[in-house]
Design a protein around this motif. Sequence first.
Motif, short mmCIF file in Angstrom:
data_model
loop_
_atom_site.label_atom_id
_atom_site.label_comp_id
_atom_site.label_asym_id
_atom_site.label_seq_id
_atom_site.Cartn_x
_atom_site.Cartn_y
_atom_site.Cartn_z
N GLU A 131 0.48 -0.86 0.04
CA GLU A 131 -0.32 -0.19 0.03
C GLU A 131 0.98 0.96 -0.10
OE1 GLU A 131 -3.28 2.31 3.01
OE2 GLU A 131 -3.12 -0.21 3.51
N ARG A 132 1.93 1.14 0.90
CA ARG A 132 3.04 2.46 0.93
C ARG A 132 3.34 3.07 -0.98
NH1 ARG A 132 5.70 5.15 5.37
NH2 ARG A 132 7.13 6.16 4.23
N LYS A 133 3.81 1.33 -1.70
CA LYS A 133 4.55 1.16 -2.37
C LYS A 133 3.13 2.10 -3.53
CE LYS A 133 8.24 -1.70 -2.41
NZ LYS A 133 8.66 -2.97 -2.48
N THR A 134 2.59 1.57 -3.29
CA THR A 134 1.51 2.50 -4.27
C THR A 134 1.10 4.05 -4.35
OG1 THR A 134 0.31 0.35 -4.51
CG2 THR A 134 -0.95 2.30 -5.24
N LEU A 135 0.85 3.86 -2.98
CA LEU A 135 0.97 5.90 -2.91
C LEU A 135 2.21 6.33 -3.24
CD1 LEU A 135 -0.89 5.31 1.19
CD2 LEU A 135 -2.42 5.66 -1.16
N GLU A 136 3.26 5.73 -2.77
CA GLU A 136 4.57 7.21 -2.91
C GLU A 136 4.58 6.76 -4.34
OE1 GLU A 136 7.81 5.51 0.51
OE2 GLU A 136 7.16 4.34 -0.73
N ALA A 137 4.16 6.10 -5.16
CA ALA A 137 4.30 5.99 -6.77
C ALA A 137 3.02 7.08 -7.44
CB ALA A 137 4.02 4.56 -7.39
N ARG A 138 2.17 6.98 -6.65
CA ARG A 138 0.49 8.05 -7.03
C ARG A 138 1.41 9.19 -7.02
NH1 ARG A 138 -4.39 7.36 -3.82
NH2 ARG A 138 -4.76 8.92 -5.24
N ALA A 139 2.07 10.03 -6.14
CA ALA A 139 2.94 10.95 -5.08
C ALA A 139 3.59 11.63 -5.84
CB ALA A 139 3.11 10.94 -3.50
N LYS A 140 4.58 10.43 -6.65
CA LYS A 140 5.84 11.06 -7.19
C LYS A 140 4.84 11.21 -8.28
CE LYS A 140 9.92 9.03 -9.43
NZ LYS A 140 10.72 7.35 -9.56
N GLU A 141 4.22 10.80 -8.90
CA GLU A 141 3.44 10.89 -10.11
C GLU A 141 2.97 12.01 -10.33
OE1 GLU A 141 -0.33 9.47 -13.44
OE2 GLU A 141 -0.12 8.46 -11.68
N LYS A 142 2.23 12.47 -9.59
CA LYS A 142 1.62 13.68 -8.95
C LYS A 142 3.20 14.51 -9.18
CE LYS A 142 -3.07 12.84 -7.13
NZ LYS A 142 -3.41 13.68 -8.09
N ARG A 143 3.73 14.82 -8.70
CA ARG A 143 5.28 15.60 -8.13
C ARG A 143 5.59 15.66 -10.03
NH1 ARG A 143 5.49 17.66 -3.94
NH2 ARG A 143 5.33 16.52 -1.56
N ASN A 144 5.50 14.69 -10.52
CA ASN A 144 6.00 15.26 -11.44
C ASN A 144 5.30 16.27 -12.40
OD1 ASN A 144 8.46 13.01 -11.02
ND2 ASN A 144 7.90 11.19 -11.65
N LYS A 145 3.92 16.19 -12.44
CA LYS A 145 3.32 16.89 -13.10
C LYS A 145 3.09 18.09 -12.50
CE LYS A 145 -0.05 13.22 -14.16
NZ LYS A 145 -2.01 12.98 -14.45
N ALA A 146 3.97 17.67 -11.32
CA ALA A 146 3.16 19.81 -11.04
C ALA A 146 5.34 20.00 -11.59
CB ALA A 146 3.31 19.38 -9.48
N ALA A 147 6.37 19.25 -11.40
CA ALA A 147 7.15 19.95 -12.04
C ALA A 147 7.17 20.20 -13.57
CB ALA A 147 8.38 18.97 -11.83
N LYS A 148 6.08 19.48 -14.74
CA LYS A 148 5.91 20.40 -15.59
C LYS A 148 4.97 20.85 -15.77
CE LYS A 148 7.55 15.44 -17.18
NZ LYS A 148 7.67 13.93 -17.43
N GLU A 149 3.94 20.98 -14.96
CA GLU A 149 2.58 22.10 -14.88
C GLU A 149 3.19 23.72 -15.32
OE1 GLU A 149 -0.24 23.65 -16.84
OE2 GLU A 149 -0.48 20.75 -16.12
N LYS A 150 2.27 24.63 -16.82
CA LYS A 150 3.06 25.76 -17.04
C LYS A 150 2.77 26.29 -16.23
CE LYS A 150 5.55 25.81 -21.38
NZ LYS A 150 6.28 24.33 -20.40
N ASP A 151 1.09 26.24 -15.72
CA ASP A 151 -0.28 26.47 -14.99
C ASP A 151 0.61 27.02 -13.10
OD1 ASP A 151 -2.07 27.87 -13.48
OD2 ASP A 151 -2.79 27.29 -15.42
N HIS A 152 0.73 27.79 -13.03
CA HIS A 152 1.51 28.56 -12.19
C HIS A 152 0.63 27.22 -9.97
CE1 HIS A 152 3.46 29.31 -8.09
NE2 HIS A 152 3.02 29.57 -7.85
N GLY A 153 -1.32 27.44 -10.90
CA GLY A 153 -2.21 27.76 -9.71
C GLY A 153 -2.33 26.20 -9.95
N LYS A 154 -2.41 25.15 -10.79
CA LYS A 154 -2.07 23.68 -10.90
C LYS A 154 -1.43 22.92 -10.42
CE LYS A 154 -5.16 23.66 -15.51
NZ LYS A 154 -5.28 23.38 -17.13
N ALA A 155 0.35 23.62 -11.08
CA ALA A 155 1.43 22.69 -10.21
C ALA A 155 1.32 23.16 -8.51
CB ALA A 155 2.50 23.99 -11.02
N GLU A 156 0.43 24.04 -7.86
CA GLU A 156 0.66 24.53 -6.39
C GLU A 156 -0.26 23.34 -5.94
OE1 GLU A 156 -0.41 27.63 -5.46
OE2 GLU A 156 1.53 28.39 -5.11
#
Length: 507
Positions: A131-156
Amino acid sequence: MTAKLLKSAAPPAEDWPELVPLDMPSLPRLNLEHLPGWVGDYAQAISADTETPPELAAGMVLVTCATAAARRLRVMVKPGYVEPCNLWAVVALPPGNRKSAVQSAATASLITWERDQATIMEPEIQRLTSERKTLEARAKEKRNKAAKEKDHGKAEQLAREAADIEAELPEIPRPTQIWTSDATPERLGSLLAENNECMAWLSSEGGVFDLLQGRYSNGIPNLDLVLKAHSGDAERVDRGSRPPVFLRSPRLSIGLSPQPDVLRGLAAKPGFRGRGLLGRFLYLLPPSPLGYRPLGSNPVPKDVKDAYNAGLRAMLDWEPSLDEHREEQPHVLSLSPEAYSEWYAFAQAIEQQMRPGQPLEHFTDWAGKAPGAAARLAGILHGIKHAHGKPWEAAITADTMTDALEIMAVMTHHSLAAMDMMGTDPSIAAARQVWDWIKRGRRSHFTEREAFNALRSRFPRMDMLRSALSALKERGYLEMIEPPRDGPGRPPSPIVRVRTDISRDWQ
């Protein structure tokens, strides 16, 4: 020449200095009948099997049972005065006395119980890990998207979602551990934090003293946590990269069986005596049976071993008490009025013996804790008697307290001898060995060279032997006579002459 020199140098008997004894006092033996049922039977059986003193088995078995009892029990001596059930014990014996075998026999059930607990916890650990690995993967996926997102509000927003997921990460439990044989004080704090604040430190050697002296901290003693874990006082533990934890009532049991030489001189270690470390131990100094063992075969009976394993496992499996916050805490044992009267009489006797001029005057660091140790012993013995039930539902009886006080009476004599030993110069131990050689051979006189040749395996250098002889001379056992030098070459070896009123009895 030697006889003439001895005769001319011999002082009258009354001119010898006052004799200062070297021998250890004659210490009482521990009667295993004071250990309840299945524990006493097992201690007697492993003592017979290993051909070791019963004190060794008793000490190691008591600390093992204390390891279980301290997890779930504490003793209320009187309102406002509570003692935990952890115990510190040292049984000192020379090498070759099968100390490791006795400790292994005493603690084998702890290892088995730990292994069984790990097996029980394994499915839950695997589930939470997945369960922890799954959640860590989801958190990592969202962080990667946040890093690439150009819209500041969406990134936050994505970063917040990742943080929310990380906040929900499940803590993966560790398999239960209840004892260790080698841990720094810093690591010990983490072990206590991870295992319901209760641990045992068990070893057939004395390396614990090296660790406490600061083996891995540039010789700076680190005693705070260990001292508080004897009394159950609260302590904050910093765990490096992990968040610190607050220990409400850490309980540490210690069972050691080092060589007597490890104890000698410990009082001189910084903080050991002054801060009360050495005064917290109960000591046993049984005589070594080496050279007198029949070397027979006395295997531990299966029913005795099974009863010990079952009893100890029952103690380890006692249900915890829960406080108002649903957190685990030990059950409280009470004393019957008769048991309290017995304990109070003992405490009063100890108190009076700490007065100036009394036997415990110079051992107040140990004696001040003796009544508390007696209460702890009574709690452990009570737990053993009620191992297969709920000991917190019955009061500690006068009979149980009497057994605890009988054990304490023996341990008091041994502990005072140990405290005295720890404050002596290490040369006294060497002097005893030389004096044993002199007595065995009934030697009224001999040369220094003769002694060196006979004792070379113990004293590989002449200066080591001379230190022991000097200690014997200072205590009035012998004198050194320098023979006159006749011409060039190596001077004749000094002559050692034994005190005449002692050697006369050997004739």
